[in-house]
Design a protein around this motif. Structure first.
Motif, short mmCIF file in Angstrom:
data_model
loop_
_atom_site.label_atom_id
_atom_site.label_comp_id
_atom_site.label_asym_id
_atom_site.label_seq_id
_atom_site.Cartn_x
_atom_site.Cartn_y
_atom_site.Cartn_z
N LEU A 1 1.05 -1.21 0.06
CA LEU A 1 0.03 0.05 0.07
C LEU A 1 0.93 1.37 -0.11
N PHE A 2 0.25 2.14 -0.47
CA PHE A 2 1.06 3.57 -0.68
C PHE A 2 1.08 3.85 0.89
N PRO A 3 1.96 4.23 1.72
CA PRO A 3 1.91 4.41 3.19
C PRO A 3 1.51 6.08 3.40
N HIS A 4 1.82 6.78 2.52
CA HIS A 4 1.23 8.34 2.41
C HIS A 4 -0.26 8.33 2.39
N LEU A 5 -0.91 7.41 1.97
CA LEU A 5 -2.31 7.54 1.38
C LEU A 5 -3.03 6.68 2.48
N THR A 6 -4.41 7.16 2.71
CA THR A 6 -5.31 6.50 3.57
C THR A 6 -5.81 5.29 2.69
N VAL A 7 -6.67 4.40 3.32
CA VAL A 7 -7.31 3.14 2.76
C VAL A 7 -7.94 3.80 1.53
N MET A 8 -8.99 4.71 1.85
CA MET A 8 -9.99 5.06 0.74
C MET A 8 -8.99 5.88 -0.38
N GLN A 9 -7.89 6.50 -0.28
CA GLN A 9 -7.17 7.02 -1.24
C GLN A 9 -6.37 5.68 -1.86
N ASN A 10 -6.08 4.91 -1.36
CA ASN A 10 -5.35 3.77 -2.02
C ASN A 10 -6.31 3.06 -2.69
N LEU A 11 -7.45 2.91 -2.58
CA LEU A 11 -8.55 2.55 -3.11
C LEU A 11 -8.95 3.08 -4.56
N LYS A 12 -8.82 4.25 -4.53
CA LYS A 12 -8.90 5.64 -5.53
C LYS A 12 -7.66 5.38 -6.50
N ALA B 1 -18.99 3.99 -6.47
CA ALA B 1 -18.23 2.96 -6.49
C ALA B 1 -17.42 2.35 -5.38
N ILE B 2 -16.57 3.45 -5.01
CA ILE B 2 -15.60 3.28 -3.96
C ILE B 2 -16.23 3.00 -2.65
N GLU B 3 -17.47 3.45 -2.34
CA GLU B 3 -18.27 3.50 -1.18
C GLU B 3 -18.90 2.14 -1.21
N LYS B 4 -19.10 1.60 -2.28
CA LYS B 4 -20.09 0.54 -2.32
C LYS B 4 -19.01 -0.64 -2.10
N ILE B 5 -17.54 -0.63 -2.54
CA ILE B 5 -16.58 -1.73 -2.52
C ILE B 5 -16.24 -1.42 -0.81
N ILE B 6 -16.18 -0.32 -0.11
CA ILE B 6 -15.96 -0.34 1.26
C ILE B 6 -16.90 -0.86 2.02
N PRO C 1 -9.76 -4.83 -3.08
CA PRO C 1 -10.40 -4.12 -4.19
C PRO C 1 -9.51 -3.02 -4.83
N ARG C 2 -8.23 -2.80 -4.27
CA ARG C 2 -7.45 -1.76 -5.26
C ARG C 2 -7.03 -1.92 -6.18
N MET C 3 -6.86 -3.13 -6.63
CA MET C 3 -6.14 -3.27 -7.89
C MET C 3 -7.71 -3.42 -8.89
N ARG C 4 -8.56 -3.77 -8.58
CA ARG C 4 -9.73 -3.88 -9.46
C ARG C 4 -10.09 -2.69 -10.66
N PRO C 5 -9.92 -1.23 -9.81
CA PRO C 5 -10.02 -0.35 -10.88
C PRO C 5 -9.02 -0.37 -12.08
#
Length: 158
Positions: free
Chosen positions: A87-98, A112-117, A144-148
């Protein structure tokens, strides 16, 4: 998407022979340690070139030793999640998903991100950084991060 795989790969002290046809849907690959799961996924993703064989999905050839086709990893539309947390350490979970959509220059899709979360039940740590997550929480975020990354991914490997 249907996936047709047949190849041989020689590794130091190990030769892997793979042949299977996977129907559309989810296909799980399991086996004991050292059985060749990681080399199989690496071949599907285009990170390792087999000695011979043929890999095709939906009529699209990814690799063929007979015709000389060997698509680059970025041309295969394969989402790959490594076994260790990346994971990118400087990003939050939500930002990593995006970030997958961002790297592909796709428009943001907050719904879509909210649905995955919500689907994965990770809303309670969506605003935390990787250093604030347990190992299991990191894995839940990686799936889910790699899906998009791809509009139509062929493979989703964990």
């Amino acid at each position: 998407m249907r996936l047709s795989v047949e190849f041989g790969l020689s590794l130091p002290n190990f030769h892997l022979e793979v042949q299977f046809d996977a129907p559309a849907g989810i296909t799980a690959i399991s086996g004991p340690s050292g059985a060749g799961k990681t080399p199989l996924i690496n071949v599907l993703a285009g990170l390792v070139t087999p000695d011979y064989g043929h890999i095709e999905t939906q009529g699209r050839v990814l690799f063929s030793s007979h015709t000389g086709v060997n698509l680059k990893p970025e041309q295969r539309h394969v989402g790959y999640i490594f076994q260790d947390g990346r994971l990118f350490p400087h990003l939050t979970v939500m930002q990593n998903l995006k970030c997958g959509r961002w790297f592909r220059h796709l428009p943001s899709d907050p719904k879509a991100i909210e649905k995955i979360i919500t689907l994965l039940g990770i809303d309670h740590f969506a605003h935390r950084r990787p250093t604030q997550l347990s190992g299991g929480e990191k894995q839940a975020n990686l799936r889910p991060r790699m899906r998009p990354i791809s509009v139509k991914p062929i493979c989703f490997a964990i």
